[in-house]
Design an enzyme around this catalytic site. Structure first.
Site, PDB file in Angstrom:
ATOM      1  N   TYR A 280       5.789  46.672  63.236  1.00 23.66           N
ATOM      2  CA  TYR A 280       5.489  46.603  61.977  1.00 23.66           C
ATOM      3  C   TYR A 280       4.703  47.626  61.296  1.00 23.66           C
ATOM      4  CZ  TYR A 280       2.094  43.560  58.849  1.00 23.66           C
ATOM      5  OH  TYR A 280       1.460  43.112  57.546  1.00 23.66           O
TER       6      TYR A 280
ATOM      7  N   LYS B  90       9.483  45.393  60.637  1.00 19.80           N
ATOM      8  CA  LYS B  90       8.874  44.868  59.433  1.00 19.80           C
ATOM      9  C   LYS B  90       8.504  45.938  58.613  1.00 19.80           C
ATOM     10  CE  LYS B  90       5.161  41.439  58.103  1.00 19.80           C
ATOM     11  NZ  LYS B  90       4.761  42.325  57.299  1.00 19.80           N
TER      12      LYS B  90
ATOM     13  N   GLY C 279       8.906  44.297  53.541  1.00 20.89           N
ATOM     14  CA  GLY C 279       7.577  43.526  53.401  1.00 20.89           C
ATOM     15  C   GLY C 279       6.522  43.859  52.159  1.00 20.89           C
TER      16      GLY C 279
ATOM     17  N   GLU D 147       5.654  42.634  45.773  1.00 18.66           N
ATOM     18  CA  GLU D 147       5.914  42.860  44.504  1.00 18.66           C
ATOM     19  C   GLU D 147       7.112  43.977  44.261  1.00 18.66           C
ATOM     20  OE1 GLU D 147       1.934  44.706  45.923  1.00 18.66           O
ATOM     21  OE2 GLU D 147       3.453  43.550  46.582  1.00 18.66           O
TER      22      GLU D 147
END
Length: 306
Positions: free
Chosen positions: A141, A171, A196, A199
């Protein structure tokens, strides 16, 4: 070890539910899972950043695992458990539990207090955690804005592939699109790199993303399903319009503290996930009323979760 099928979809980063006094409220998870499934979600990522994982004790995280292990599959949801943190031994305990509960995958971010000083040390941390769940796909991550740990992810893939037999991918919660494109090139068909940054989903798709993990998919999945559909059919103008709506929505929520306000919005949608824990803040009722009005002006009645 590939996750089959890979995360080529919208994966919701779930909130951890609390009572008003800040204590854990695992009894909310069945309603949470049913709400997400009813809105088209098929996979969830639990106890990560959105789930306030760093504000949970190890025992609380295990309690959430136990609840999601029942409620997720009951609603047709795959469960990916975030197991990372500053204590590698706790992370290994969590990884073992996730495997025993037959979760689809595990993920871990980098330790952020005693930070790995080089890429090899980061791979060492990930390898130690992944080894505790030898039959479960592992995703690193990457979220340098929160951890302060930033290494080239294309180099991580090359080095980690030799050390972590269960490595499934990354991720990628990092707005560096150049790094993302380099990493996709290295990943090829071997590794999965879900995007991830909600926006910037359109930018991620244009760079090669095939799925995303995000918090705003909790309450606005249709917005992003529509955005992906517009991109896929080549309607760039519509995809850009929807991404603009996403950005405006996130700005509105962040104005009163993103996570606490996001959890309050879930409450207004009938999923009482409670407040955010300290050190995060929470909005007033009046601020949430104003937010709902702003979101309605953006078209929330059309694209918001039901």
């Amino acid at each position: 070890m590939k996750l089959n099928p890979p995360l080529h979809e919208l994966v919701v980063a779930t909130h951890t539910p609390f009572h008003a006094d800040g204590s854990l409220a695992p009894e909310v998870v069945p309603a949470q899972a049913a709400f997400l499934a009813a809105n088209g979600i098929r996979s969830v990522f639990i106890t990560g950043s959105t789930g306030e994982g760093h504000s949970l004790t190890c025992a609380e995280r295990l309690a959430m695992y136990e609840e999601w292990a029942v409620s997720g599959p009951a609603c047709g949801l795959r469960v990916i458990a975030h197991v990372g943190g500053n204590c590698i031994e706790d992370a290994k305990t969590l990884a073992r539990a996730a495997e025993s509960l037959d979760f689809a995958a595990i993920s871990a971010l980098a330790p952020s207090y005693y930070k790995p000083g080089n890429l090899a040390a980061l791979v060492d941390c990930c390898a130690a955690i992944a080894s505790a769940a030898p039959q479960t796909p592992f995703y690193f991550y990457d979220i340098p804005a929160m951890t302060g740990v930033s290494f080239p992810m294309e180099k991580f893939l090359a080095e980690a592939a030799e050390r972590i037999p269960t490595l499934a991918g990354i991720k990628f919660t990092n707005p560096d699109l150049v790094s993302y494109r380099r990493s996709l090139e290295v990943a090829g068909l071997r590794f999965d790199l879900p995007w991830g940054v909600d926006e910037m989903l359109l930018a991620g798709l244009a760079s090669g993303a095939r799925g995303g993990v995000g918090s705003t998919y909790n309450w606005a999945p249709k917005l992003y399903f529509d955005l992906i559909a517009a991109f896929t059919r080549g309607d760039l103008a519509e995809a850009q319009r929807l991404q603009n709506v996403s950005i405006a929505m996130i700005d509105a929520i962040a104005a009163t503290g993103f996570l606490g306000t996001a959890k309050a919005l879930m409450g207004r949608l009938g999923v009482p996930v409670g407040p955010a824990r300290l050190p995060l803040g929470n909005p007033t009722g009046g601020q949430v009323d104003a937010l709902v009005s702003q979101l309605d002006e953006l078209g929330f009645q059309e694209w918001g979760a039901k």
